[in-house]
Design a protein around this motif. Structure first.
Motif, PDB file in Angstrom:
ATOM      1  N   CYS A 163       0.818  -1.220   0.000  1.00 25.67           N
ATOM      2  CA  CYS A 163       0.000   0.000   0.000  1.00 25.67           C
ATOM      3  C   CYS A 163       0.851   1.269   0.000  1.00 25.67           C
ATOM      4  N   CYS A 166       1.782   1.780  -3.736  1.00 23.73           N
ATOM      5  CA  CYS A 166       0.636   1.282  -4.520  1.00 23.73           C
ATOM      6  C   CYS A 166       0.743   1.711  -5.990  1.00 23.73           C
ATOM      7  N   ARG A 172      -5.180   2.626   1.216  1.00 20.68           N
ATOM      8  CA  ARG A 172      -5.650   1.370   1.806  1.00 20.68           C
ATOM      9  C   ARG A 172      -7.047   1.484   2.419  1.00 20.68           C
ATOM     10  N   CYS A 175      -9.556   1.924  -0.775  1.00 17.32           N
ATOM     11  CA  CYS A 175      -9.414   1.222  -2.049  1.00 17.32           C
ATOM     12  C   CYS A 175     -10.357   0.026  -2.130  1.00 17.32           C
ATOM     13  N   TYR A 212      -2.402  -4.555   4.603  1.00 20.88           N
ATOM     14  CA  TYR A 212      -3.176  -4.426   3.368  1.00 20.88           C
ATOM     15  C   TYR A 212      -4.677  -4.497   3.649  1.00 20.88           C
ATOM     16  N   SER A 213      -5.439  -4.154   2.623  1.00 23.02           N
ATOM     17  CA  SER A 213      -6.876  -3.982   2.795  1.00 23.02           C
ATOM     18  C   SER A 213      -7.608  -5.303   3.059  1.00 23.02           C
TER      19      SER A 213
END
Ligand SMILES: *Cc1c(COP(=O)(O)O)cnc(C)c1O
Length: 439
Positions: A163, A166, A172, A175, A212-213
């Protein structure tokens, strides 16, 4: 070992709560939980008492055909806390072994459910899952596997989410995990031969505490279902409240097919690990003796009663002392003082926070995100400076991070942040290193 000639190892004599004391009586705040495993403070009175009680009744017994109360109690107490469907437990003695078990079990599951062509694993390009040969095969951190490459399995490495750098120019928090399209491409191409995808959910620890997401995990769960690939969540570092939730998978509301647990499992007291799986996976091994469908894997110290007694007490403490709630309140404070102190500082590229874990990535130029040359060893030098001032902050390259025990108090957070910031300023404003020890 050459570093030791300049910096001999620190001999620790005793410890209490978040503090380590060396043989000369010098105190260190344990800012990395003794490699991410100490959960509730060193020499926690309740865990100490539980292990002492256990050692006087049963210290070890073979864990095949035999069991014991602490192991049974541990599984009973853990089941309702785990993501839905994870109800079957396999005991080993350390994190890497729990990963080996998950890898072997998922392969064999596919073999025994009509998919003999599914023989490969997928993993992240920056993954860390331990350092035995199987675990190294699903490893992305080059420094660990470089020397052993010819020995490793032929796994499929999928570029991991990053991220800070990115490629899609997204944030993050907002997104839609656009970067999942990379995984999607690999899955389309290789799903027929893939038995399992192993991930560290939400937090890539050894890659530099990269977060991360949760959307990524949701998409991965769906794709694994679509392609009949088992999803292995390695929660060895993230489990037991480290990311603010009991398990990191909860951020995404997903259940994996297999989950690996260790480190905080015993409060960081004793080596033990679990590979937890579902009834569906279990059923693929459930058969009459003649069918030879068993899972032939064992470790001498699997299910050690002392380790189990520590683990049971950890769960009691987490519940009765509302540890996650207090840690959550303190996490907001920790995050704020870190942002106040490090934001805008020269060479601070990225600040990442989840639970009590906070990472500060130092770069040569924050505009271009260009890292420092590794031979400068800035992270290592900052770490050495901080030790002089009584704070243990072992970095990953030039990423300084805090991952303290969940019971850490605000005044110790203040000290850690101040010492870390001062040491960064001191080391980065000084002359480049010249002595051999830094080469
Ligand atoms: C520490 C760790 C392991 C390995 O555990 P060991 O007990 O050191 O073998 C595996 N996966 C993750 C995510 C870890 O952090």
């Amino acid at each position: 070992m050459k570093d030791y000639e300049q910096f001999p190892p620190i001999i620790i004599d005793h410890a209490k709560g978040p503090y380590l004391y060396d043989v000369d009586g010098k105190r260190y705040i344990d800012g990395n939980s003794s490699w991410w495993c100490n959960l509730l403070g060193h020499c926690n009175p309740r865990i100490n008492a539980a292990v002492k009680r256990q050692i006087d009744s049963l210290e070890q017994v073979m864990f095949a055909d035999f069991s014991h109360k602490p192991a049974i109690e541990l599984c009973e107490k853990l089941t309702p806390l785990l993501p839905r469907g994870l109800t079957r437990f396999f005991f080993s003695s350390d994190g890497a072994s729990a990963v080996e078990v998950a890898l072997k079990m998922s392969f064999q599951y596919q073999q025994q459910t009509g998919n003999p062509q599914k023989t490969r694993y997928m993993c992240f390009s920056e993954a860390y899952h331990g350092e035995t040969l199987g675990a190294l095969s699903v490893m992305g951190v080059d420094a660990y596997y470089r020397a052993y490459k010819p020995l490793l399995l032929d796994t499929i490495h999928v570029e991991s989410p990053d991220c800070y750098r990115c490629k899609y120019g997204k944030q993050r928090e907002t997104c839609n995990a656009e970067c999942f399209e990379i995984a999607e491409r690999y899955l389309e191409k290789y799903h027929r031969e893939t038995c399992a995808f192993i991930v560290e959910p939400i937090l890539l620890g050894s890659a530099g505490m990269k977060i991360y997401s949760p959307v990524y995990l949701k998409k991965l769960r769906k794709a694994c279902d679509r392609y009949n690939i088992l999803l292995i969540a390695d929660e060895i570092a993230t489990g037991f409240g480290r990311t603010g939730k009991m398990f990191a998978c909860e951020h995404a509301g997903i259940s994996p097919d297999l989950m690996c647990l260790s480190k905080g499992l015993t409060g960081g007291y004793l080596p033990m690990s679990l590979t937890v799986t579902t009834q569906k996976v279990y059923d693929a091994f459930y058969a009459d003796f003649e069918e030879r469908k068993e899972f032939p894997h064992s470790h001498t110290f699997s299910g050690n009663p002392l380790a189990c007694s520590a683990a049971v007490e950890v769960l009691n403490i987490l519940k009765e002392e509302k540890v996650l709630q207090t840690a959550g309140e303190n996490a907001a404070y920790f995050k704020k003082i870190i942002r106040d102190r490090f934001c805008g500082m020269e060479h601070v590229g990225d600040i990442r926070s989840i639970g009590l874990i906070n990472a500060i990535e130092l770069v040569k130029d924050p505009k271009t995100k260009e890292p420092f040359p590794p031979e400068c060893r800035y992270g290592f030098r900052i770490y050495r400076e901080a030790l002089k001032r009584g704070v243990l902050l072992r970095p990953i390259n030039d990423t300084m991070y805090f991952n303290p025990p969940l019971i850490t108090k605000r005044n110790d957070m203040d000290v850690m942040v101040e010492v870390c910031a001062d040491c960064i300023e001191k080391v980065l404003s000084g002359d480049p290193p010249e002595t051999d020890a830094f080469k």
